[in-house]
Structure formats: structure tokens, C-alpha cells
Motif scaffolding. Sequence first.
Motif, PDB file in Angstrom:
ATOM      1  N   HIS A  64       0.838  -1.934  -0.257  1.00 50.82           N
ATOM      2  CA  HIS A  64      -0.183   0.083  -0.356  1.00 50.82           C
ATOM      3  C   HIS A  64       1.092   1.490  -0.407  1.00 50.82           C
ATOM      4  O   HIS A  64       0.739   2.009  -0.828  1.00 50.82           O
ATOM      5  CB  HIS A  64      -0.459   0.505   0.922  1.00 50.82           C
ATOM      6  CG  HIS A  64      -2.256  -1.006   1.657  1.00 50.82           C
ATOM      7  ND1 HIS A  64      -2.502  -0.689   1.970  1.00 50.82           N
ATOM      8  CD2 HIS A  64      -2.463  -1.907   0.048  1.00 50.82           C
ATOM      9  CE1 HIS A  64      -4.136  -1.723   1.708  1.00 50.82           C
ATOM     10  NE2 HIS A  64      -3.594  -2.369   0.540  1.00 50.82           N
ATOM     11  N   LEU A  65       2.066   1.450   0.654  1.00 53.41           N
ATOM     12  CA  LEU A  65       2.237   2.657   1.576  1.00 53.41           C
ATOM     13  C   LEU A  65       3.549   3.439  -0.455  1.00 53.41           C
ATOM     14  O   LEU A  65       3.716   3.717  -1.017  1.00 53.41           O
ATOM     15  CB  LEU A  65       3.782   2.851   2.169  1.00 53.41           C
ATOM     16  CG  LEU A  65       4.868   3.800   2.246  1.00 53.41           C
ATOM     17  CD1 LEU A  65       3.398   5.154   2.317  1.00 53.41           C
ATOM     18  CD2 LEU A  65       5.493   3.280   3.398  1.00 53.41           C
ATOM     19  N   PRO A  66       4.238   2.090  -0.710  1.00 54.43           N
ATOM     20  CA  PRO A  66       4.867   2.058  -1.681  1.00 54.43           C
ATOM     21  C   PRO A  66       4.433   2.267  -3.597  1.00 54.43           C
ATOM     22  O   PRO A  66       4.395   3.616  -4.235  1.00 54.43           O
ATOM     23  CB  PRO A  66       5.966   0.670  -2.121  1.00 54.43           C
ATOM     24  CG  PRO A  66       4.594  -0.216  -1.727  1.00 54.43           C
ATOM     25  CD  PRO A  66       4.622   0.714  -0.215  1.00 54.43           C
ATOM     26  N   ALA A  67       3.195   1.788  -3.438  1.00 51.47           N
ATOM     27  CA  ALA A  67       2.122   2.596  -4.464  1.00 51.47           C
ATOM     28  C   ALA A  67       1.509   3.569  -4.689  1.00 51.47           C
ATOM     29  O   ALA A  67       1.535   4.530  -5.502  1.00 51.47           O
ATOM     30  CB  ALA A  67       1.211   1.035  -4.486  1.00 51.47           C
ATOM     31  N   ALA A  68       0.962   3.987  -3.562  1.00 50.08           N
ATOM     32  CA  ALA A  68       0.888   5.473  -2.914  1.00 50.08           C
ATOM     33  C   ALA A  68       1.415   6.190  -3.008  1.00 50.08           C
ATOM     34  O   ALA A  68       0.799   7.181  -3.600  1.00 50.08           O
ATOM     35  CB  ALA A  68      -0.130   5.108  -1.198  1.00 50.08           C
TER      36      ALA A  68
ATOM     37  N   ASP B 280      -7.246   0.435  -0.565  1.00 49.50           N
ATOM     38  CA  ASP B 280      -7.847  -0.851   0.000  1.00 49.50           C
ATOM     39  C   ASP B 280      -7.372   0.029   1.733  1.00 49.50           C
ATOM     40  O   ASP B 280      -5.784   0.120   1.429  1.00 49.50           O
ATOM     41  CB  ASP B 280      -8.015  -2.182   0.063  1.00 49.50           C
ATOM     42  CG  ASP B 280      -8.421  -2.673  -1.101  1.00 49.50           C
ATOM     43  OD1 ASP B 280      -9.847  -2.342  -1.550  1.00 49.50           O
ATOM     44  OD2 ASP B 280      -8.885  -4.021  -2.173  1.00 49.50           O
ATOM     45  N   LYS B 281      -8.677  -0.628   3.276  1.00 52.36           N
ATOM     46  CA  LYS B 281      -8.012  -0.377   3.784  1.00 52.36           C
ATOM     47  C   LYS B 281      -6.902  -1.673   4.676  1.00 52.36           C
ATOM     48  O   LYS B 281      -7.466  -2.901   3.837  1.00 52.36           O
ATOM     49  CB  LYS B 281      -8.845  -0.351   4.803  1.00 52.36           C
ATOM     50  CG  LYS B 281     -10.517  -0.722   4.800  1.00 52.36           C
ATOM     51  CD  LYS B 281     -10.396  -2.339   4.755  1.00 52.36           C
ATOM     52  CE  LYS B 281      -9.560  -3.373   5.987  1.00 52.36           C
ATOM     53  NZ  LYS B 281      -9.369  -5.006   5.496  1.00 52.36           N
ATOM     54  N   PRO B 282      -6.542  -2.111   5.578  1.00 49.73           N
ATOM     55  CA  PRO B 282      -6.104  -0.774   6.176  1.00 49.73           C
ATOM     56  C   PRO B 282      -4.801  -0.328   4.800  1.00 49.73           C
ATOM     57  O   PRO B 282      -4.429  -0.157   4.186  1.00 49.73           O
ATOM     58  CB  PRO B 282      -5.288  -0.793   7.098  1.00 49.73           C
ATOM     59  CG  PRO B 282      -4.463  -2.245   6.750  1.00 49.73           C
ATOM     60  CD  PRO B 282      -5.366  -3.098   5.967  1.00 49.73           C
ATOM     61  N   ALA B 283      -4.691   1.576   5.652  1.00 49.68           N
ATOM     62  CA  ALA B 283      -3.816   2.634   4.616  1.00 49.68           C
ATOM     63  C   ALA B 283      -2.719   1.812   4.780  1.00 49.68           C
ATOM     64  O   ALA B 283      -1.181   1.761   3.434  1.00 49.68           O
ATOM     65  CB  ALA B 283      -3.690   3.558   5.252  1.00 49.68           C
ATOM     66  N   THR B 284      -1.471   1.049   5.712  1.00 48.38           N
ATOM     67  CA  THR B 284      -0.445   0.627   5.332  1.00 48.38           C
ATOM     68  C   THR B 284      -0.603  -0.788   5.546  1.00 48.38           C
ATOM     69  O   THR B 284      -1.127  -1.673   6.774  1.00 48.38           O
ATOM     70  CB  THR B 284       0.545   1.504   5.791  1.00 48.38           C
ATOM     71  OG1 THR B 284      -0.241   1.991   6.642  1.00 48.38           O
ATOM     72  CG2 THR B 284       0.354   3.084   4.896  1.00 48.38           C
TER      73      THR B 284
ATOM     74  N   LEU C 156      -4.704   6.387   9.530  1.00 48.75           N
ATOM     75  CA  LEU C 156      -3.814   7.096  10.028  1.00 48.75           C
ATOM     76  C   LEU C 156      -4.827   6.046  12.231  1.00 48.75           C
ATOM     77  O   LEU C 156      -4.128   5.628  12.683  1.00 48.75           O
ATOM     78  CB  LEU C 156      -3.291   7.873  11.183  1.00 48.75           C
ATOM     79  CG  LEU C 156      -2.730   9.071  10.191  1.00 48.75           C
ATOM     80  CD1 LEU C 156      -2.211  10.498  10.093  1.00 48.75           C
ATOM     81  CD2 LEU C 156      -1.118   8.201  10.436  1.00 48.75           C
ATOM     82  N   ARG C 157      -5.686   6.499  12.103  1.00 48.28           N
ATOM     83  CA  ARG C 157      -5.919   5.788  13.441  1.00 48.28           C
ATOM     84  C   ARG C 157      -6.632   4.633  13.164  1.00 48.28           C
ATOM     85  O   ARG C 157      -6.268   3.576  14.402  1.00 48.28           O
ATOM     86  CB  ARG C 157      -8.099   6.714  13.338  1.00 48.28           C
ATOM     87  CG  ARG C 157      -7.464   8.362  14.029  1.00 48.28           C
ATOM     88  CD  ARG C 157      -8.739   8.645  14.358  1.00 48.28           C
ATOM     89  NE  ARG C 157      -9.797   8.401  15.592  1.00 48.28           N
ATOM     90  CZ  ARG C 157      -9.106   8.171  17.065  1.00 48.28           C
ATOM     91  NH1 ARG C 157      -7.807   8.930  17.129  1.00 48.28           N
ATOM     92  NH2 ARG C 157      -9.685   7.641  17.813  1.00 48.28           N
ATOM     93  N   GLY C 158      -7.160   2.985  12.201  1.00 49.23           N
ATOM     94  CA  GLY C 158      -7.115   2.331  11.748  1.00 49.23           C
ATOM     95  C   GLY C 158      -5.066   1.734  12.065  1.00 49.23           C
ATOM     96  O   GLY C 158      -5.855   0.549  12.954  1.00 49.23           O
ATOM     97  N   MET C 159      -4.746   2.307  11.626  1.00 51.67           N
ATOM     98  CA  MET C 159      -3.313   1.690  12.152  1.00 51.67           C
ATOM     99  C   MET C 159      -2.868   1.747  13.375  1.00 51.67           C
ATOM    100  O   MET C 159      -2.488   1.151  14.138  1.00 51.67           O
ATOM    101  CB  MET C 159      -1.770   2.511  10.902  1.00 51.67           C
ATOM    102  CG  MET C 159      -2.088   2.071   9.615  1.00 51.67           C
ATOM    103  SD  MET C 159      -2.400   0.250   9.514  1.00 51.67           S
ATOM    104  CE  MET C 159      -0.951  -0.494  10.299  1.00 51.67           C
ATOM    105  N   ALA C 160      -3.770   3.438  14.233  1.00 52.71           N
ATOM    106  CA  ALA C 160      -3.174   3.314  16.389  1.00 52.71           C
ATOM    107  C   ALA C 160      -3.771   2.223  16.059  1.00 52.71           C
ATOM    108  O   ALA C 160      -3.209   1.561  17.506  1.00 52.71           O
ATOM    109  CB  ALA C 160      -3.274   4.131  16.068  1.00 52.71           C
ATOM    110  N   LEU C 161      -5.185   1.964  15.648  1.00 53.71           N
ATOM    111  CA  LEU C 161      -5.759   0.398  16.353  1.00 53.71           C
ATOM    112  C   LEU C 161      -4.967  -0.996  16.704  1.00 53.71           C
ATOM    113  O   LEU C 161      -5.327  -1.460  17.671  1.00 53.71           O
ATOM    114  CB  LEU C 161      -7.161   0.779  15.513  1.00 53.71           C
ATOM    115  CG  LEU C 161      -8.440  -0.547  16.467  1.00 53.71           C
ATOM    116  CD1 LEU C 161      -8.648  -0.173  17.423  1.00 53.71           C
ATOM    117  CD2 LEU C 161      -8.789  -1.411  15.436  1.00 53.71           C
ATOM    118  N   ILE C 162      -4.387  -1.020  15.339  1.00 54.87           N
ATOM    119  CA  ILE C 162      -4.385  -2.240  14.911  1.00 54.87           C
ATOM    120  C   ILE C 162      -2.170  -2.596  15.752  1.00 54.87           C
ATOM    121  O   ILE C 162      -2.660  -3.471  16.806  1.00 54.87           O
ATOM    122  CB  ILE C 162      -3.632  -2.130  13.379  1.00 54.87           C
ATOM    123  CG1 ILE C 162      -5.108  -2.499  12.445  1.00 54.87           C
ATOM    124  CG2 ILE C 162      -2.789  -4.411  13.067  1.00 54.87           C
ATOM    125  CD1 ILE C 162      -4.448  -2.015  11.469  1.00 54.87           C
TER     126      ILE C 162
END
Length: 377
Positions: free
Chosen positions: A95-99, A112-116, A353-359
Motif C-alpha cells: 500500500h505505501l509504495p504504491a500510494a 483498500d484498508k488498512p492504509a498501510t 492513521l486511526r485504523g493503523m493506530a488501533l491495530i
Amino acid sequence: MTNDRNERRLRFALIGGGPGSFIGGVHRIAAELDREIELVAGAFSSDADRSAQAGAAYRIDPARAYPDLATMLAAEAARPDGIDFVTIATPNHHHLPAARAALEAGIAVMSDKPATATLQEARDLADIVAGAAVPYALTYTYSGYPLVREARARIAAGEIGQVVKVIVEYSQGWLAGAVDSKQAAWRLDPGRAGAGGCIADIGVHAFHLAEFVTGLHVTQLLADLGSVVPGRTLDDDAQLLLRFDNGARGALLASQVMIGERNGLRLRIHGTRGGMDWRQETPNRLVIHHGDGRTEIVQAGDASLGSDAMAGLRTPGGHPEGYLEAFANLYRDFATLLRGGAAPLLPGISDGLRGMALIETAVHASREDSGWVHLIV
């Protein structure tokens, strides 16, 4: 065909979504549902032959089924009819390299989620998005359902009073035993999925839904994640207790080992004057419990619906709309952004960001048996 985005269909490319992919076809159908967007290109697989096979299946010009992302971005930039945005439909570690590659090339991103794959990557991506001249959005699909948006609007208007309790659950059973499929393989691999398994795959959907509808933010959590099936590195079952920024308490259940469950996403919100209950498997009904003892059933198409819900409907009441239509609402919102309008309900990098913080917070807290911990983005 004119280059003015307000006068033509928007053109997009898929990154991922190759042979064996479930979500690639969903993105195509959702994006094209309202005939505002069309799939014209893609780097569908890291294998050039498989990318070409996918291009043929999607019925696009064979010359626009590219062997890799870099080739696609360069070739599309040189075309007078090049793409307006990309959709990222790959395992999380891409996700990160593509974005980054797309945004730095001036191409908008729907991901798609999660962001990264990690929180640090999400922070890096947030910096990239902040400096980009084009939009970035995330497909937290369930925020696209009309009655989810109706519930959000009614809660914001104070219909159930102050929110005091939030219960959200997402129950599946498809990973209850050994599963040999492309879809399972990457979700169970830390190298491709990241630190979280079930919590990253469906737990973040439940988390986002709870925050989206209530308008509240989780500030603290108590996490218990586990791997029920022997030999798994990542969690396949999770339960969290939650505390929200207004003082409300709640719970989040996410599991992929509950045999008999299919896609059991359910949200219950209770306030000082009433409560609401919505289920993804019956998405066209919102149950509202009033403080005087009445129970009201609000249905898709009802004349009482507000503007946010009405804008997401395509058929008269009684004609079921569901997952694909909700997904399409996110794409319609994204098209509005690309054409210079506003789409305040569309999830973006702050949600990522909030989703990744949750994970990461839940995984770490559960492993360390840390008790209550703060959710820090």
C-alpha cells in the motif's frame, strides 16, 4: 473526448486485483456502477503474464495491462487519455509504495484498508498526502451504506441524546480451520499483512464504523487478541473494551473463527434518550429504540430519510441495495472530489492513521498484557 473531468467519465487503473482476486472485481463493479468512472488500465500482478490475463478478463486494451506500476505510471502520463486515479487493491505491504509512487506522479489514490502495513508507514503516507496536489481516500466500505449515514446524521442531531454505550461486532467463520486460498494466504502472513491478522482485516472496519457513526474517537482500549487455529502467527480472534472521548464505554468483537458466521457486522449505539441497531446482512433496516418505549424501523427509501442517506440510494424503497452499492457511493464521493467538489463523508488519511493506530496498539497491548492503554495516533 475532452480532457475536462466535468465533461467525461473519469479513468482509473487497478494496482492488484489480478487472477484469483475477490476485491479487484468488486472495485471495478463499484467504480463503474454510476457510469461516472471506467477501468482503462492496470498493473494487476507482479507477474507480467498474470497481469495480461487480468487485463483480458477486465476487457481493457491489452497495451494498458502493464507488467509493473512504474511502467504503468510512465506510460499513462504520456497518453492524452491517461488515467485520473489509481485504486490500490493489493496486500497491505504494497500500500505505501504504491500510494507514494502514484501521489508523487500527480495521480490521485483510492486505497483498500488498512492504509498501510504499519503505523509508521501510515505516518509517512500522511506526510506524502499532505504534500500532494491530488486526493487520497480509503475504502471503508460500510460508511457508504445509506442507513449508516442516516444513523450518523441522527446521532449528530441529538436524536438519541448523549452516546453512552457502543457495541460493534464483526463475526466471520471462514478461517476456522486450515484454508488453502490466495485470499487466506496473505492475510495470515505477517510479511504481507503486517502486525495484525483479524484485527487488521475486519477489526478496523468495525472500529471505523463505530467512530464514523457516533462521531466520537476511541481514546483508550483493553485488548485480548489470540490465534485460535494452531500454528498461526497472526491473530484470528479479537475482543477489545473501549473508552471514547465523551466518556462513553464500548466493546469491539472481531473474529474469523466463528463457524456459521458469514459477514456478521453489527453496530449498536445507546444514548441517554434512545438507541440504534444496524446489521450489514440486513443493511436496508435501521432499528431505533426511543426512550418512551417505542421501537421504530427505518427503511431505505423512507420519506423521513435525510439528505446524506437519500443521496446514496438508487432504487425505490423495497428494492434491496447492498455491499456493491455502498462501495459505489464511496467511488461517487471520490469522483466528486476529483471534479472539484466536497465529499465530507469519504474516509481519508486521518481514518487510515486511526485504523493503523488501533491495530498496532491492540496487538502490542495484548501481547504485553498491558491492561488499559491510550490510543495514540
